[in-house]
Write an enzyme that holds these catalytic residues in place. Structure first.
Site, PDB file in Angstrom:
ATOM      1  N   GLU A   1      60.940  22.279  49.471  1.00  0.00           N
ATOM      2  CA  GLU A   1      61.645  23.543  49.684  1.00  0.00           C
ATOM      3  C   GLU A   1      60.714  24.512  50.391  1.00  0.00           C
ATOM      4  O   GLU A   1      59.579  24.717  49.948  1.00  0.00           O
ATOM      5  CB  GLU A   1      62.110  24.127  48.362  1.00  0.00           C
TER       6      GLU A   1
ATOM      7  N   THR B   1      65.432  28.039  51.980  1.00  0.00           N
ATOM      8  CA  THR B   1      65.986  29.105  51.146  1.00  0.00           C
ATOM      9  C   THR B   1      66.683  30.163  51.996  1.00  0.00           C
ATOM     10  O   THR B   1      66.433  30.295  53.198  1.00  0.00           O
ATOM     11  CB  THR B   1      64.895  29.778  50.299  1.00  0.00           C
TER      12      THR B   1
END
Length: 304
Positions: free
Chosen positions: A12, A43
């Site tokens: 991520e 994100t």
């Protein structure tokens, strides 16, 4: 996960602050590709509100975007690194129509995996406030994505992930109620769950057991974040409402002025977590990189 060949790693990343070039972004991510990550999560961040004083002394309100959009980051990763991307879609700051436009863009780009989240409150907000015409909870967002598929003749196009909280979401009164809310997201059409970071594997195993008892059968992917600085002892519990085990805390406290030692301790702890998780048959491990690569790369070398 559907292929079920072997456990894999996913990553991520946070979109960079505006001003960075595409080449800089790709160079920051490229070291991870040596380990063939199955996908990279990107994100999503709400635009911030800024108040600017006018000449007459009044203040005007304006939106400020401090980071490159996740759509732009996803496009750069797809074109330059040929790695699948999983963008986050959040309720916060967007109406249902704006989210639908976002889904149209993702479908156009061939992005079929997404992570549906409520999102955080704005700075200064005590409670989450949806945008006018928006969604208040992630299960509503999941249901909207499935409705989008039906209305656009592309049922089954999206694979939807949602967030799970082994130590419960900070707004939930207890873990059982939180898991009931998680089941609502799965019942709305979510395909898998990515867990918030944790530092005690027993907490994760207990969470999975409770989910299964509640009738949640979709894959649950553990999330790992190696501690890298002394300040993480305060920042991570404060920001994510998680516990750091006493053993790890004491070890870091004993080296509070040795930055290299703390970095090593955090990496070793996370490596041990990953080896234990893999031994327990998890389908994948998701790494919260926070834009840092060296410690995660060290873990990938030992575990994958």
């Amino acid at each position: 996960m559907a292929q079920g060949n072997r456990p894999y790693a996913s990553l991520e990343i946070i979109p960079p602050l505006t001003g960075i070039s595409k080449e800089q972004l790709i160079n920051d991510i490229r070291p991870f590709t040596e380990f063939n990550p199955r996908y990279i999560n990107v994100t999503c961040h709400r635009d911030e509100i800024e108040y600017v004083q006018q000449e007459d002394g009044t203040f005007s309100r304006r939106l400020v975007r401090r980071r490159v959009s996740e759509t732009a980051v996803c496009g750069a990763i797809q074109s330059e690194l040929k790695v699948d991307v999983v963008p986050h879609i959040i309720c916060g700051g967007a109406s249902a129509h704006q989210i639908e436009f976002q889904l149209q863009d993702f479908k156009f780009m061939g992005i079929s995996n997404v992570l549906a989240l409520r999102g955080d409150c704005l700075a200064g907000e005590k409670r989450f406030t949806p945008a006018p015409g928006g969604f208040s909870h992630a299960d509503e967002l999941v249901r909207a994505i499935r409705d989008f598929e039906k209305r656009n003749g592309c049922e089954g196009f999206f694979r939807i992930g949602v967030g799970g909280y082994p130590e419960k979401h900070f707004e939930a009164p207890n873990i059982e109620t939180d898991i009931d809310n998680l089941k609502k997201k799965v019942d709305a059409g979510a395909d898998y769950i990515i867990a918030q970071m944790f530092f005690d594997n027993k907490v994760f195993y207990s969470f999975v057991d409770k989910c299964r008892e509640a009738g949640i059968s979709v894959p649950i992917i553990p999330g790992i974040k190696p501690i890298s600085t002394f300040r993480h002892l305060q920042l991570l519990p404060e920001s994510f409402s998680i516990d750091i085990p006493r053993e790890l805390t004491d070890e870091i406290l004993s080296f509070r002025d040795d930055r290299e030692a703390i970095y090593r301790i955090g990496q070793e702890w996370a490596t041990a977590q990953c080896k234990d998780l893999l031994a327990h048959g998890v389908p994948a491990i998701h790494f919260y990189t926070m834009g840092k690569s060296a410690n995660v790369i060290g873990i990938l070398k030992e575990c994958f």
